[in-house]
Design a protein around this motif. Structure first.
Motif, PDB file in Angstrom:
ATOM      1  N   VAL A  27       0.848  -1.195   0.000  1.00 49.73           N
ATOM      2  CA  VAL A  27       0.000   0.000   0.000  1.00 49.73           C
ATOM      3  C   VAL A  27       0.883   1.246   0.000  1.00 49.73           C
ATOM      4  O   VAL A  27       1.862   1.316   0.745  1.00 49.73           O
ATOM      5  N   HIS A  28       0.521   2.205  -0.839  1.00 45.98           N
ATOM      6  CA  HIS A  28       1.256   3.483  -0.959  1.00 45.98           C
ATOM      7  C   HIS A  28       2.679   3.287  -1.458  1.00 45.98           C
ATOM      8  O   HIS A  28       3.581   4.088  -1.198  1.00 45.98           O
ATOM      9  N   TYR A  29       2.896   2.227  -2.203  1.00 47.69           N
ATOM     10  CA  TYR A  29       4.211   1.891  -2.757  1.00 47.69           C
ATOM     11  C   TYR A  29       4.664   3.022  -3.686  1.00 47.69           C
ATOM     12  O   TYR A  29       4.014   3.321  -4.676  1.00 47.69           O
ATOM     13  N   ALA A  30       5.788   3.650  -3.350  1.00 49.92           N
ATOM     14  CA  ALA A  30       6.314   4.783  -4.130  1.00 49.92           C
ATOM     15  C   ALA A  30       5.244   5.849  -4.340  1.00 49.92           C
ATOM     16  O   ALA A  30       5.152   6.457  -5.403  1.00 49.92           O
ATOM     17  N   ALA A  31       4.436   6.064  -3.305  1.00 50.34           N
ATOM     18  CA  ALA A  31       3.385   7.099  -3.278  1.00 50.34           C
ATOM     19  C   ALA A  31       2.219   6.798  -4.218  1.00 50.34           C
ATOM     20  O   ALA A  31       1.426   7.684  -4.531  1.00 50.34           O
ATOM     21  N   ARG A  32       2.053   5.570  -4.640  1.00 53.34           N
ATOM     22  CA  ARG A  32       0.924   5.212  -5.504  1.00 53.34           C
ATOM     23  C   ARG A  32      -0.391   5.332  -4.729  1.00 53.34           C
ATOM     24  O   ARG A  32      -0.546   4.764  -3.656  1.00 53.34           O
ATOM     25  N   PRO A  33      -1.365   6.042  -5.258  1.00 53.21           N
ATOM     26  CA  PRO A  33      -2.668   6.157  -4.575  1.00 53.21           C
ATOM     27  C   PRO A  33      -3.338   4.793  -4.434  1.00 53.21           C
ATOM     28  O   PRO A  33      -3.169   3.904  -5.284  1.00 53.21           O
ATOM     29  N   ASP A  34      -4.127   4.644  -3.401  1.00 53.95           N
ATOM     30  CA  ASP A  34      -4.742   3.357  -3.114  1.00 53.95           C
ATOM     31  C   ASP A  34      -5.690   2.905  -4.225  1.00 53.95           C
ATOM     32  O   ASP A  34      -5.718   1.723  -4.578  1.00 53.95           O
ATOM     33  N   ALA A  35      -6.458   3.825  -4.787  1.00 58.68           N
ATOM     34  CA  ALA A  35      -7.376   3.457  -5.856  1.00 58.68           C
ATOM     35  C   ALA A  35      -6.626   2.977  -7.090  1.00 58.68           C
ATOM     36  O   ALA A  35      -7.096   2.090  -7.811  1.00 58.68           O
TER      37      ALA A  35
END
Length: 313
Positions: free
Chosen positions: A41-49
């Motif tokens: 979750v939030h890998y390299a600031a990736r949004p959850d959606a």
């Protein structure tokens, strides 16, 4: 302590749009289910959606979310430099919350920095909530330290696997001593992952500082032997290291997948936002497994059946 998921309407619509676009090119037929044992979750600031849409675009039926530990600033996190699994990943509560919102698609693990005083209690808290694995254990400690062994014992008590990130002189030190842990904790299923784990499929891999070797592979390296000799040792094919273990020598990989067909697990460990194409490591790994598996039965074991059995999904 842990960041909460932030699945707002705008992000979800954007992520769903990416998923539908990918689905339009995938065709109408339903793909065979895949279990991804390694996402964050939030890998390299990736949004959850976007994470959710990415997994759907790859055709993942079930995903296991691996949390980071609490932010800490001791030696095991290299003074805090490797907090968040060195990738901005969030912790136990964030993974748990997504699994609650999408219970058919997401399961969760439990994790904590092992040398924090309440590490065992924090991990146990989320195992009691239904965590199906401990990890990803990615910390600067000896693999046979007392702190790590406390976690192995907890895994034994709760009958869950332990997923370990092996990286020379960085995480889980002294890989060569790990057979003793496999012998000491025979009821614990351990899952190997990352650079040092995959580099050591090769019997000729002598320079452990080389994390991404590209030479041809001589069978019989330590990793190969651990998978062969210990019933409680498994391999996670995720990340660039897992993909490279196949692409560096595809002839070897064919025999390796066949030899360890009951021990290998598909994972993505991919921070891509789309879920397809050349930039998506997870999709490339799926394609490589399908290319190299000697039979449909072996492909299904690695992409689905082994994980379903091991994690009791």
């Amino acid at each position: 302590m842990c960041q909460q998921p932030n699945i707002n309407r705008r992000e979800f619509l954007a992520g769903t749009g990416a998923m539908l676009l990918a689905g339009a090119f995938a065709g109408a037929s339903q793909p065979e289910p895949i279990i991804d044992i390694h996402q964050h979750v939030h890998y390299a600031a990736r949004p959850d959606a976007v994470l959710i849409a990415h997994q759907r675009a790859m055709g993942i039926a079930q995903t296991i979310l691996l949390p980071a530990g609490t932010a800490a600033f001791g030696t095991s996190t290299h003074g805090g430099k490797t907090n968040g699994l060195q990738a901005q990943c969030t912790g136990n509560e964030a993974c748990f919350q997504i699994s609650q919102q999408f219970p058919k698609e997401f399961a969760f693990g439990s994790n904590e920095v092992p040398d924090l005083p309440d590490a065992v209690q924090e991990i146990e808290k989320y195992l009691k909530k239904g965590g199906c694995v401990i990890g990803e254990l990615k910390f600067g400690l000896d693999c046979d330290s007392k702190e790590m062994q406390h976690i192995y014992k907890l895994a034994e008590d709760y009958n869950v696997p332990v997923l370990m990130h092996w990286q020379f002189q960085m995480f889980n030190f002294n890989f060569e001593r790990f057979p003793k842990m496999l012998e000491k904790y025979p009821k614990v299923n351990f899952i190997g992952h990352a650079q040092t784990w995959w580099a050591n499929i090769d019997k000729g891999h002598s320079d452990q500082s080389i994390l991404y070797p590209k030479t041809k592979v001589t069978p019989g390296g330590l990793t190969d032997r651990l998978l062969s000799d210990y019933p409680n040792m498994y391999g996670d094919l995720s990340a660039g290291s897992g993909l490279l273990s196949m692409t560096r020598d595809e002839e070897h990989a064919k025999s390796f997948l066949n030899r360890h067909q009951d021990k290998l697990l598909y994972g993505s460990d991919c921070d891509d936002h789309i879920g397809s194409g050349e930039q998506c490591q997870g999709a490339q790994t799926i394609a490589e497994i399908r290319k190299l598996a000697a039979s449909k039965a072996i492909e299904r074991k690695i992409l689905h059946d082994n994980a379903k059995k091991l994690f009791r999904l």
